[in-house]
Design a protein around this motif. Structure first.
Motif, short mmCIF file in Angstrom:
data_model
loop_
_atom_site.label_atom_id
_atom_site.label_comp_id
_atom_site.label_asym_id
_atom_site.label_seq_id
_atom_site.Cartn_x
_atom_site.Cartn_y
_atom_site.Cartn_z
N SER A 1 7.98 -14.10 -10.25
CA SER A 1 6.54 -14.00 -10.43
C SER A 1 5.89 -13.24 -9.27
O SER A 1 6.45 -13.14 -8.19
CB SER A 1 5.92 -15.41 -10.52
OG SER A 1 6.00 -16.05 -9.26
N VAL A 2 4.70 -12.73 -9.54
CA VAL A 2 3.95 -12.02 -8.51
C VAL A 2 3.66 -12.95 -7.34
O VAL A 2 3.78 -12.56 -6.18
CB VAL A 2 2.63 -11.44 -9.11
CG1 VAL A 2 1.76 -10.86 -8.01
CG2 VAL A 2 2.94 -10.40 -10.16
N GLU A 3 3.28 -14.17 -7.65
CA GLU A 3 2.95 -15.14 -6.59
C GLU A 3 4.16 -15.42 -5.69
O GLU A 3 4.05 -15.47 -4.46
CB GLU A 3 2.43 -16.45 -7.20
CG GLU A 3 1.09 -16.34 -7.89
CD GLU A 3 1.19 -15.72 -9.29
OE1 GLU A 3 2.30 -15.72 -9.88
OE2 GLU A 3 0.17 -15.20 -9.77
N SER B 1 -1.28 -12.06 -3.36
CA SER B 1 -0.90 -11.74 -4.74
C SER B 1 -1.63 -10.51 -5.24
O SER B 1 -1.05 -9.66 -5.94
CB SER B 1 -1.19 -12.92 -5.66
OG SER B 1 -0.41 -14.02 -5.31
N ARG B 2 -2.91 -10.42 -4.91
CA ARG B 2 -3.70 -9.26 -5.35
C ARG B 2 -3.17 -7.97 -4.72
O ARG B 2 -3.09 -6.93 -5.38
CB ARG B 2 -5.18 -9.46 -4.97
CG ARG B 2 -6.08 -8.36 -5.44
CD ARG B 2 -6.14 -8.30 -6.96
NE ARG B 2 -6.85 -7.09 -7.37
CZ ARG B 2 -6.42 -6.26 -8.31
NH1 ARG B 2 -5.31 -6.51 -8.97
NH2 ARG B 2 -7.11 -5.20 -8.62
N GLY B 3 -2.77 -8.03 -3.45
CA GLY B 3 -2.19 -6.86 -2.80
C GLY B 3 -0.89 -6.44 -3.47
O GLY B 3 -0.62 -5.24 -3.64
N LEU B 4 -0.08 -7.41 -3.88
CA LEU B 4 1.17 -7.09 -4.55
C LEU B 4 0.92 -6.52 -5.95
O LEU B 4 1.62 -5.61 -6.38
CB LEU B 4 2.07 -8.33 -4.64
CG LEU B 4 3.46 -8.07 -5.22
CD1 LEU B 4 4.24 -7.10 -4.35
CD2 LEU B 4 4.23 -9.36 -5.36
N GLN B 5 -0.12 -7.02 -6.63
CA GLN B 5 -0.45 -6.48 -7.95
C GLN B 5 -0.85 -5.01 -7.85
O GLN B 5 -0.44 -4.18 -8.67
CB GLN B 5 -1.57 -7.29 -8.59
CG GLN B 5 -1.13 -8.66 -9.05
CD GLN B 5 -2.29 -9.54 -9.48
OE1 GLN B 5 -3.46 -9.18 -9.32
NE2 GLN B 5 -1.97 -10.70 -10.03
N LYS B 6 -1.64 -4.66 -6.82
CA LYS B 6 -2.03 -3.26 -6.62
C LYS B 6 -0.81 -2.40 -6.31
O LYS B 6 -0.67 -1.29 -6.83
CB LYS B 6 -3.05 -3.15 -5.48
CG LYS B 6 -4.42 -3.68 -5.80
CD LYS B 6 -5.33 -3.53 -4.59
CE LYS B 6 -6.72 -4.07 -4.86
NZ LYS B 6 -7.59 -3.95 -3.68
N MET B 7 0.07 -2.94 -5.45
CA MET B 7 1.28 -2.22 -5.08
C MET B 7 2.16 -1.99 -6.31
O MET B 7 2.70 -0.91 -6.53
CB MET B 7 2.06 -3.04 -4.03
CG MET B 7 3.30 -2.38 -3.52
SD MET B 7 4.30 -3.44 -2.45
CE MET B 7 3.12 -4.23 -1.42
#
Length: 151
Positions: free
Chosen positions: A42-44, A54-60
């Protein structure tokens, strides 16, 4: 006991991918976790391991998908693309043998038997004779006991 997790930074691959180190580590994580299947982390959980939000990883992740290094299935699972794989495997450190290292003559024997009779070459003695000389049993010396006959 949990197995250690690590990522290997290959500078040439990092330069050719033209991504940040965090993006490189995320690509490597997805690649390692998705051999012959999809990465289901999972992203988390991935963000927690990378110590980012998590938001930084989603953008990445979106940037890497747009760059063509990752692809996502309907369930949201990830897999690295052939574009990423080609760059990584082109820079794989393969042990290369220089030409001329193998000194076996063409048509000659590839290997020869090992001669363990080095000690017998000069003397002409058989291997058993040499072993008997080397490992000749030493005479046993019994301790002398003093017997007191006055008793």
């Amino acid at each position: 006991m949990q197995e250690d997790l690590y990522a290997l930074l290959k500078y040439r691959v990092l330069e050719q991918l033209d991504v940040s180190i965090a993006e490189y580590f995320y690509l490597d994580m997805v690649h390692q976790l998705s051999h012959n299947r999809w990465c289901t982390k999972s992203v988390e959980e991935a963000a927690k391991h990378m110590r980012i939000t998590s938001r930084g990883l989603q953008k990445m992740r979106t940037r890497l998908i747009d760059a063509g290094y990752l692809r996502r299935n309907i369930k949201g699972h990830l897999k690295t693309t052939d574009k990423y794989f080609d760059i990584v495997t082109a820079n794989r450190g393969v042990n290369k043998v220089r030409r001329g290292v193998n000194k076996v003559p063409p048509g000659g024997e590839q290997s020869s038997y090992k001669n363990n009779n080095r000690m017998t070459e000069n003397t002409g003695a058989s291997a058993s004779e040499v072993l008997n000389r080397l490992y000749k049993p030493k005479p046993t010396v019994l301790p002398r006991y003093v017997v007191d006959e006055r008793a």
